[in-house]
Enzyme design. Sequence first.
Site, PDB file in Angstrom:
ATOM      1  N   LYS A  96      56.491  59.401 -11.915  1.00 29.20           N
ATOM      2  CA  LYS A  96      55.847  59.919 -12.982  1.00 29.20           C
ATOM      3  C   LYS A  96      56.182  61.273 -13.517  1.00 29.20           C
ATOM      4  CE  LYS A  96      53.045  62.386  -9.609  1.00 29.20           C
ATOM      5  NZ  LYS A  96      52.046  62.408  -8.477  1.00 29.20           N
ATOM      6  N   TYR A 140      62.118  92.660 -24.099  1.00 30.88           N
ATOM      7  CA  TYR A 140      60.800  92.875 -24.399  1.00 30.88           C
ATOM      8  C   TYR A 140      60.222  93.569 -23.568  1.00 30.88           C
ATOM      9  CZ  TYR A 140      61.543  89.045 -27.919  1.00 30.88           C
ATOM     10  OH  TYR A 140      61.829  88.122 -28.973  1.00 30.88           O
TER      11      TYR A 140
HETATM   12  C1  PLP Z   1      52.524  62.368  -7.234  1.00 31.04           C
HETATM   13  C2  PLP Z   1      51.916  61.632  -6.198  1.00 31.04           C
HETATM   14  C3  PLP Z   1      52.631  61.646  -4.810  1.00 31.04           C
HETATM   15  C4  PLP Z   1      53.877  62.058  -4.552  1.00 31.04           C
HETATM   16  O1  PLP Z   1      53.435  63.402  -3.728  1.00 31.04           O
HETATM   17  P1  PLP Z   1      54.681  64.550  -3.627  1.00 31.04           P
HETATM   18  O2  PLP Z   1      53.967  65.595  -2.988  1.00 31.04           O
HETATM   19  O3  PLP Z   1      55.694  64.864  -4.880  1.00 31.04           O
HETATM   20  O4  PLP Z   1      55.612  63.876  -2.360  1.00 31.04           O
HETATM   21  C5  PLP Z   1      51.896  60.651  -3.740  1.00 31.04           C
HETATM   22  N1  PLP Z   1      50.868  60.170  -4.134  1.00 31.04           N
HETATM   23  C6  PLP Z   1      50.190  60.293  -5.506  1.00 31.04           C
HETATM   24  C7  PLP Z   1      48.789  59.654  -5.568  1.00 31.04           C
HETATM   25  C8  PLP Z   1      50.765  60.862  -6.137  1.00 31.04           C
HETATM   26  O5  PLP Z   1      50.108  60.894  -7.625  1.00 31.04           O
END
Ligand code: PLP
Length: 361
Positions: A34, A253
């Site tokens: 994702k 800044y």
């Molecule tokens: C994003 C996600 C993961 C992966 O988690 P990580 O901490 O990046 O390994 C696993 N399960 C779900 C439901 C997620 O949304």
Amino acid sequence: MRPTRVSIDLNALRHNLQQVRRAAPGCRVMAAIKANGYGHGLIRVAHALDDSDGFGVACLDEALQLREAGITAPITLLEGFFDPTEIPLIERHRLELVLHHPEQIATLLQTPLGGPLRVWLKIDSGMHRLGVSPEQAALYWQQLKAHPALEAVGQMTHLACADERDHPSTWRQLERFAQATGDLGGEKSIANSAAILGWPTSHAEVVRPGIMLYGVSPFVHGRAADEQLRPVMGFHSALIAVKRMQKGDAIGYGDTWVCPEEMPVGVVAAGYGDGYPRHAVSGTPVLVNGKRVPLIGRVSMDMLTVDLRSQPDARIGDPVLLWGSGLPVEEVAESAGTIGYELLCSVTPRVRVEVTTKTTI
Ligand SMILES: *Cc1c(COP(=O)(O)O)cnc(C)c1O
């Protein structure tokens, strides 16, 4: 050309998938890709991880991009549908669904379905984000099982504190999930990266690695190298100015950093407009010519400044690494009050991407 760019090492990505297989032997791997593959490029990551057993994404749009790119592997929508109008496309593209809320389940059950549509039931074992209550799990599971157009694959939960080893909340969540699902049959899926590496009893049938695939430690104060993971992303730039400043000169800044003596200061072409965190404090490490120097002053949109006292010979054009191999993104994240996940996801579209398959360690 502006020297700011990220390199994406596809061999490192594949190596990290092998580390998942090593840590969780015999499990199916649903790779979390994702958020544009955690900032590494959704399609490119999916192609490189063609050895995984499927992909997890956050929304229909991400799934459709994958299907359009010719990815035929199983794809799971980790939060299911947001709106029932998405259901026909979900069916047409054979996407799997996580169902996490009584209303969402009711909506699906009222929708005419062609089937078979593969669904997971998400149970809230204690994180209190998504999922039906453990007490109601059996009820909803039976409803899903009974529906002729649905294929109820299994039950899923997510851990709130797996990134701390031996945390009591994780023991409680595992216990609650086991109690709620023990009699239901179907597959189980619990483990994110931290659980894959730190909680072997959570592995079950399907593991869901995200951050470890990208070569970042999931643990609080952890480092990828401790888990034999290789960083996939390198964030590169170069010095575009080197100047000799006088004692008392303020840098950048807000005049937040003042030179304590006569000294060389370097300007790097990267800032928060590229996704480098503005909250990185003075002292955050930056590699110039492969050696550490401290960030000084505020990060601006297109530039940041570094203390070059340890490298008096540094010149315009010298290479700079902001994170990557040799400078863990975990360390930069700690200096900016965040986590590696956020930095990887935050690299902006103006940053050029260079795909490599260089490392063969
Ligand atoms: C994003 C996600 C993961 C992966 O988690 P990580 O901490 O990046 O390994 C696993 N399960 C779900 C439901 C997620 O949304």
